[in-house]
Scaffold this motif. Structure first.
Motif, mmCIF file in Angstrom:
data_model
loop_
_atom_site.group_PDB
_atom_site.id
_atom_site.type_symbol
_atom_site.label_atom_id
_atom_site.label_comp_id
_atom_site.label_asym_id
_atom_site.label_seq_id
_atom_site.Cartn_x
_atom_site.Cartn_y
_atom_site.Cartn_z
ATOM 1 N N GLU A 1 20.287 18.987 61.925
ATOM 2 C CA GLU A 1 19.262 18.091 61.651
ATOM 3 C C GLU A 1 19.452 16.662 61.068
ATOM 4 N N ARG B 1 15.767 18.093 64.868
ATOM 5 C CA ARG B 1 16.331 19.522 64.494
ATOM 6 C C ARG B 1 16.871 19.992 65.876
ATOM 7 N N ARG C 1 11.703 14.107 61.517
ATOM 8 C CA ARG C 1 12.996 15.192 61.202
ATOM 9 C C ARG C 1 13.245 15.537 62.711
#
Length: 722
Positions: free
Chosen positions: A331, A326, A324
């Motif tokens: 994101e 971000r 992930r």
């Protein structure tokens, strides 16, 4: 522009290996990296929702944002020997333009940025063009045309700076077409000699900079001659595209060894000026396939640098993961899959992740994308980017190039937007979540999690590389919803597993359908040739049914003598819109040998609800057929019914408008068959014959008849001594 996006150098790895992650961030602030395990990727609020589990990893942390650019479009580049006389140049090639609505599509370009010299031969909207640029300005010559699409021409140009003269011509290779010719006087130029910065591009201009003015079409036998016609030190560069068709290299046969390289993988193994139809395989007559087809949107390897590396710990759990990224409210999720160490399983269940299918559908732009699905994306908090709108990373093998030809080469060394958690494939009003592939497959992953089944994963790519050893240790193997594309190696791995007594659950539809090729020397790319029938969005050109990457015949596995029925007991039979239906139990399902499958399943019908098409039997349906290799001892325990009028029989089943290969009426072939059988080697086979089956598993928090039926199968397959 997508604010932050990335990809990994591979889609799968094993503990002890490393994956490099490449990120492009146009944001000012650093971005945060967090490893997550993907449990569910469905954003539908009426389903299990998006469920991720954060995982500790040494690569978690903050990284500086930096923008990494990518220029789509294929071309070839080759060196120009230092000291080459640039005062007299001859350019020549055979070309088949495919687009008539572009100006200055570069066929050949030679330039030396160090001395400000550039010469480009191009196909224009109005004919053939020649552009000369020096520090003192740009001059241009045009031979009026036009050059018509899908016709071969011989194009030539001569430039003599000393004589201040240029000549340009084209002539058709087929009689009856018009030719063109033009001459012009250029300004006085001094003699130029190539430096170490000089180079050549084929099918793109702007040598030394970002490639521009891409050619759309076929080029054969490009040739450049320097300093000839009585000038000392003359050299010839001539490339024979019939050599190395299975590679990304071009061979110079002119005597200077100025061999080159293809960028962004144009299509090879295509017919050239000499093809007569006598040979259909380029391996048998490479001289007939001495052309390369270039496109302005070809995309192979973005070539981004690693921003961080994940060294996978040796005790890391097999599963479905993503990095992930971000930064503020922006994101991205970069997907990857970790298999168990080869030969050392961590669980008794293995789920095969159909990464070859993911790649062939990667960045699929659909015809029905628009405001309605954008509104649903916003309402559900779904992944906000769609490849139909953001096309800078190319599209899928279900899309067309701008010149109308099908995309046959697809890469995983680029961001694949539709491999993101929360991505919506289609709107499907009233028909559930509108998911396919990665997100639809997560219904199965979430079901296994909910039922407490531990499982390993292995990718198609790993099956291709490691063969049957990748599946051998597992008590049972489960497919996902749509394992459509396979190499010979990956298909063999499944077949060996079943033949050796494995227990296979085929939980999808239209599986094991298309044959594809990958390369041992060109990493990160797969190829399909849509030959001779099948449900397809484009058809391969005559004479172009053999893959360039491995030289093998492409198309349907069924056409190559390996129909899916021989592996899974069922094979593709019908397709319709995203409207699912239910299954009905058949009389044979009450036989003592198989009635345990329905323990706890109430009623004669089941699967009439779901997050994929609102039913367990839908979209693409497979049926049992002994004539195509289905095992004779298999029991058809259930069959779908009441399908919408939009469902049709697959083309490979049709002989005429009223007859089929099987002898049954077309309407009789529109159903999914659910089968079970024991195999001669002591294993077992269970197949559902529907692409939407797994979408019914999450209904009522995973407590429903479809879920119970599959649970009965999996627990039986795991039981020792059964």
């Amino acid at each position: 522009m997508i604010p932050i996006i990335g990809y990994a150098n591979d889609l799968g790895a094993r503990p002890g290996e490393a994956l490099g992650f490449k990120v492009s961030s146009a944001l000012a602030e650093p971005y945060e990296v967090q490893l997550v395990r993907i449990i569910s990727a469905d954003p539908n609020p009426d389903g299990p929702g998006i469920r991720h589990m954060e995982i500790d990893a040494a690569c978690n942390g903050r990284y500086p944002s930096r923008f990494q650019d990518f220029a789509p479009g294929s071309y070839a580049k080759a060196p120009l020997p230092t000291g080459t006389d640039l005062s007299r140049i001859e350019l020549e090639a055979a070309v088949m333009p495919m687009l008539a609505d572009r100006d200055r599509q570069t066929v050949l370009a030679v330039a030396d940025p160090a001395c400000g010299f550039a010469l480009e031969l191009s196909v224009d909207r109005g004919g053939l063009g020649l552009t000369l640029r020096t520090d003192s300005g740009e001059e241009r010559l045009t031979a009026p045309g036009p050059l018509r699409p899908r016709r071969w021409y011989r194009v030539r140009a001569q430039v003599d700076l000393g004589a201040r003269r240029a000549e340009l011509s084209f002539e058709p290779l087929k009689q009856g077409e018009e030719s063109g010719h033009a001459t012009a006087s250029f300004k006085d130029r001094s003699k130029l000699t190539a430096t170490a910065e000089a180079g050549i591009r084929i099918a793109a201009g702007n040598v030394g900079g970002r490639p521009r003015r891409h050619f759309n079409g076929r080029i054969e036998a490009p040739k450049l001659a320097f300093g000839l016609g009585g000038t000392a030190g003359g050299i010839v560069l001539a490339w024979d595209f019939s050599q190395g068709i299975d590679s990304d290299r071009i061979v110079d046969v002119g005597g200077t060894a100025s061999h080159g390289r293809l960028i962004n993988m144009p299509t090879r193994g295509v017919t050239g000026t000499g093809w007569s139809g006598r040979e259909m395989c380029w391996r048998h007559a490479p001289q007939d396939y001495a052309a390369i087809h270039f496109h302005e949107d070809d995309c192979h390897d973005c070539g981004w640098e690693d921003d961080f590396v994940f060294d996978i710990p040796k005790d890391f759990r097999s599963g479905n993961y993503a990095m992930r990224l971000r930064c503020g409210t922006d994101e991205d999720f970069i997907p990857f899959f970790v298999a168990a160490p080869l030969g050392r399983p961590q669980s008794r269940i293995c789920v095969v992740i159909p990464t070859f299918t993911y790649v062939m559908y990667g960045d699929n732009g659909r015809y029905d994308y628009g405001p309605a699905i954008e509104q649903r994306m916003a309402d559900w908090g779904a992944y906000p980017y769609n490849p139909d709108k953001y096309r800078q990373f190319g599209q899928s093998s279900y899309n067309l190039h701008p010149d109308g030809t099908g995309i046959c080469l697809c890469s995983w060394r680029r961001p694949l937007l539709n491999l993101r958690s929360g991505y919506l494939t289609l709107l499907a009003p009233g028909c559930g979540s509108g998911l396919r592939h990665y997100q639809a497959d997560s219904h199965l992953w979430a079901w296994l999690e909910a039922k407490g089944f531990e499982f390993d994963v292995v990718t198609d790519h790993q099956l291709h590389q490691d063969g049957p050893d990748a599946l051998k240790p597992y008590r049972t193997v489960l497919t996902c919803t749509h394992p459509e594309y396979h190499t010979e190696n990956s298909l063999d791995a499944f077949q060996v597993y079943v033949d050796a007594g494995g227990r296979l659950c085929y939980l999808g539809g239209n599986g094991f359908y298309w044959r594809i090729a990958v390369s041992e020397t060109i990493p990160g790319i797969a190829e399909v040739r849509r030959a001779e029938g099948g449900i397809r969005t484009w058809a391969a050109e005559p004479g172009e049914y053999y893959h360039a990457l491995d030289g093998q015949y492409g198309g349907l596995w069924r056409r190559i003598g390996r129909p899916p029925q021989a592996l899974t007991g069922v094979g593709f039979s019908a397709q319709g819109t995203f409207l699912g239906s239910h299954y009905r139990r058949l009389e044979a399902s009450y036989n003592p040998e198989v009635r345990w499958i329905f323990d706890g399943v109430d009623g004669e019908t089941f699967g009439d609800e779901g997050l994929s098409g609102s039913g367990a039997a839908g979209y693409e349906l497979d049926r049992y057929d002994i004539g195509l290799g289905s095992p004779e001892n298999a029991t058809v325990i259930a069959r779908s019914e009441d399908h919408a009028p939009t469902y049709i029989v697959t083309p490979e089943e049709i002989l005429t408008h009223v007859s089929t290969i099987s002898g049954m009426g077309p309407d009789q072939l529109i159903h999914a068959d659910m089968i079970y059988c024991d195999t001669p080697s002591g294993g077992a086979l269970f197949s559902v014959g529907s692409i939407t089956f797994c979408g019914s598993l999450p209904v009522n928090n995973f407590e429903n008849s479809t879920s119970r039926l599959l649970e009965n199968i999996v627990r039986n397959f795991l039981a020792e001594g059964v």
